[in-house]
Design a protein around this motif. Structure first.
Motif, PDB file in Angstrom:
ATOM      1  N   ARG A  96      59.446  63.966 107.459  1.00  0.00           N
ATOM      2  CA  ARG A  96      60.714  64.048 108.191  1.00  0.00           C
ATOM      3  C   ARG A  96      61.044  65.504 108.532  1.00  0.00           C
ATOM      4  O   ARG A  96      61.487  65.805 109.645  1.00  0.00           O
ATOM      5  CB  ARG A  96      61.850  63.430 107.376  1.00  0.00           C
ATOM      6  N   LEU A  97      60.832  66.407 107.580  1.00  0.00           N
ATOM      7  CA  LEU A  97      61.099  67.824 107.834  1.00  0.00           C
ATOM      8  C   LEU A  97      60.224  68.336 108.973  1.00  0.00           C
ATOM      9  O   LEU A  97      60.703  69.063 109.858  1.00  0.00           O
ATOM     10  CB  LEU A  97      60.866  68.657 106.570  1.00  0.00           C
ATOM     11  N   LYS A  98      58.946  67.974 108.969  1.00  0.00           N
ATOM     12  CA  LYS A  98      58.024  68.419 110.027  1.00  0.00           C
ATOM     13  C   LYS A  98      58.452  67.911 111.393  1.00  0.00           C
ATOM     14  O   LYS A  98      58.225  68.565 112.400  1.00  0.00           O
ATOM     15  CB  LYS A  98      56.603  67.938 109.730  1.00  0.00           C
ATOM     16  N   ARG A  99      59.051  66.748 111.443  1.00  0.00           N
ATOM     17  CA  ARG A  99      59.481  66.147 112.717  1.00  0.00           C
ATOM     18  C   ARG A  99      60.913  66.528 113.097  1.00  0.00           C
ATOM     19  O   ARG A  99      61.419  66.089 114.123  1.00  0.00           O
ATOM     20  CB  ARG A  99      59.365  64.630 112.631  1.00  0.00           C
ATOM     21  N   GLY A 100      61.577  67.291 112.250  1.00  0.00           N
ATOM     22  CA  GLY A 100      62.962  67.675 112.527  1.00  0.00           C
ATOM     23  C   GLY A 100      63.946  66.538 112.322  1.00  0.00           C
ATOM     24  O   GLY A 100      65.066  66.586 112.824  1.00  0.00           O
ATOM     25  N   MET A 101      63.527  65.521 111.577  1.00  0.00           N
ATOM     26  CA  MET A 101      64.402  64.379 111.294  1.00  0.00           C
ATOM     27  C   MET A 101      65.345  64.724 110.139  1.00  0.00           C
ATOM     28  O   MET A 101      65.050  65.593 109.325  1.00  0.00           O
ATOM     29  CB  MET A 101      63.559  63.160 110.879  1.00  0.00           C
ATOM     30  N   ALA A 102      66.432  64.015 110.070  1.00  0.00           N
ATOM     31  CA  ALA A 102      67.321  64.145 108.914  1.00  0.00           C
ATOM     32  C   ALA A 102      66.628  63.540 107.691  1.00  0.00           C
ATOM     33  O   ALA A 102      65.922  62.537 107.816  1.00  0.00           O
ATOM     34  CB  ALA A 102      68.629  63.424 109.173  1.00  0.00           C
ATOM     35  N   LEU A 103      66.812  64.149 106.533  1.00  0.00           N
ATOM     36  CA  LEU A 103      66.200  63.610 105.308  1.00  0.00           C
ATOM     37  C   LEU A 103      66.805  62.271 104.931  1.00  0.00           C
ATOM     38  O   LEU A 103      66.134  61.404 104.393  1.00  0.00           O
ATOM     39  CB  LEU A 103      66.353  64.579 104.139  1.00  0.00           C
ATOM     40  N   GLN A 104      68.093  62.102 105.153  1.00  0.00           N
ATOM     41  CA  GLN A 104      68.817  60.882 104.802  1.00  0.00           C
ATOM     42  C   GLN A 104      68.568  60.472 103.351  1.00  0.00           C
ATOM     43  O   GLN A 104      68.196  59.347 103.058  1.00  0.00           O
ATOM     44  CB  GLN A 104      68.455  59.746 105.763  1.00  0.00           C
ATOM     45  N   ALA A 105      68.816  61.402 102.455  1.00  0.00           N
ATOM     46  CA  ALA A 105      68.611  61.173 101.024  1.00  0.00           C
ATOM     47  C   ALA A 105      69.947  60.822 100.365  1.00  0.00           C
ATOM     48  O   ALA A 105      70.847  61.664 100.290  1.00  0.00           O
ATOM     49  CB  ALA A 105      68.007  62.413 100.380  1.00  0.00           C
ATOM     50  N   ASP A 106      70.063  59.597  99.884  1.00  0.00           N
ATOM     51  CA  ASP A 106      71.305  59.154  99.252  1.00  0.00           C
ATOM     52  C   ASP A 106      71.758  60.043  98.093  1.00  0.00           C
ATOM     53  O   ASP A 106      72.963  60.274  97.937  1.00  0.00           O
ATOM     54  CB  ASP A 106      71.183  57.705  98.780  1.00  0.00           C
ATOM     55  N   PRO A 107      70.842  60.567  97.250  1.00  0.00           N
ATOM     56  CA  PRO A 107      71.329  61.423  96.159  1.00  0.00           C
ATOM     57  C   PRO A 107      72.102  62.654  96.630  1.00  0.00           C
ATOM     58  O   PRO A 107      72.968  63.143  95.923  1.00  0.00           O
ATOM     59  CB  PRO A 107      70.045  61.828  95.431  1.00  0.00           C
ATOM     60  N   TYR A 134      72.404  63.324 105.841  1.00  0.00           N
ATOM     61  CA  TYR A 134      72.493  62.377 106.956  1.00  0.00           C
ATOM     62  C   TYR A 134      73.028  63.107 108.191  1.00  0.00           C
ATOM     63  O   TYR A 134      72.602  62.835 109.306  1.00  0.00           O
ATOM     64  CB  TYR A 134      73.410  61.196 106.614  1.00  0.00           C
ATOM     65  N   LEU A 135      73.961  64.029 107.994  1.00  0.00           N
ATOM     66  CA  LEU A 135      74.563  64.755 109.108  1.00  0.00           C
ATOM     67  C   LEU A 135      73.878  66.082 109.400  1.00  0.00           C
ATOM     68  O   LEU A 135      73.916  66.558 110.532  1.00  0.00           O
ATOM     69  CB  LEU A 135      76.048  65.013 108.825  1.00  0.00           C
ATOM     70  N   ASN A 136      73.298  66.711 108.378  1.00  0.00           N
ATOM     71  CA  ASN A 136      72.690  68.028 108.524  1.00  0.00           C
ATOM     72  C   ASN A 136      71.174  67.928 108.432  1.00  0.00           C
ATOM     73  O   ASN A 136      70.649  67.473 107.419  1.00  0.00           O
ATOM     74  CB  ASN A 136      73.197  68.972 107.432  1.00  0.00           C
ATOM     75  N   PRO A 137      70.459  68.362 109.469  1.00  0.00           N
ATOM     76  CA  PRO A 137      68.996  68.319 109.388  1.00  0.00           C
ATOM     77  C   PRO A 137      68.473  69.352 108.390  1.00  0.00           C
ATOM     78  O   PRO A 137      69.168  70.302 108.045  1.00  0.00           O
ATOM     79  CB  PRO A 137      68.561  68.662 110.814  1.00  0.00           C
ATOM     80  N   GLY A 138      67.259  69.141 107.919  1.00  0.00           N
ATOM     81  CA  GLY A 138      66.647  70.076 106.980  1.00  0.00           C
ATOM     82  C   GLY A 138      67.115  69.858 105.559  1.00  0.00           C
ATOM     83  O   GLY A 138      67.778  68.866 105.242  1.00  0.00           O
TER      84      GLY A 138
END
Length: 190
Positions: A96-107, A134-138
């Motif tokens: 996800r980081l390589k693709r610039g996607m949001a991590l979307q990690a619940d913790p 979810y709102l902030n990439p990286g």
């Protein structure tokens, strides 16, 4: 704990979380009246002592800093209960980081709310926080918990997969996928 002089002394990158993530999680035998600062210092020294030189080599290969890996490892630590899943969850986050996607990690949402939650609901994903992945990439600005060696190793050596999604289920292994499928999400109530 926030102590900038301790951060400087230990060579830890400044972050809003202070030395969180750098206090090695283990059992310590300490004197009854040990000051909190001294205990934190003991725990961070243990973290530094357990950091392996080959991990620094791996950081350079990955073009990541120790702070970034510790932050990612802390998310893996909080996310995964079934230890063999850690390298796969790591792969999802690296992909996800390589693709610039949001991590979307619940913790990270739980950390941003500052309290334990049994489940993260959609309305809670809107919290304004630099830790909201979810709102902030990286990556968030710092670790959210103290990662174990196995989570650090997973962050440094993700499984060689193209997975982008996973669904965790309490008491079971996670299900991984290179794409989001409604069948997988419905099966686990995601």
């Amino acid at each position: 704990m926030r102590d900038t002089s301790l951060e400087r002394e230990l060579g830890i990158q400044r972050s809003p979380a202070g030395v969180d993530g750098y206090m090695y999680p283990t059992t310590y035998v300490v004197p009854m009246r040990m000051r909190a600062r001294d205990l934190v210092k003991l725990m961070t020294h243990e973290f530094i002592a357990r950091w392996q030189p080959e991990w620094d080599v791996r950081l350079n290969e990955m073009h990541m800093t120790r702070h970034e890996i510790v932050t990612l490892a802390s998310i893996i630590e909080a996310e995964v209960r079934y230890r063999p899943d850690r390298p796969y969850v790591s792969a999802v986050y690296h992909n996800r980081l390589k693709r610039g996607m949001a991590l979307q990690a619940d913790p990270t949402i739980i950390y941003a709310h500052g309290r334990r939650m049994r489940r993260v609901w959609e309305k809670q994903l809107q919290i304004r926080s630099p830790y909201n992945t979810y709102l902030n990439p990286g990556l968030p600005p710092g670790p959210i918990t103290q990662p174990s060696d196995s989570s650090i190793i997973a962050a440094l050596y993700p499984a060689p997969t193209g997975y982008l999604f996973f669904v965790g289920a309490a008491g079971r292994e996670a299900t991984f996928s290179p794409r989001r499928t409604t069948t997988t999400w419905r099966r686990f109530g995601g």
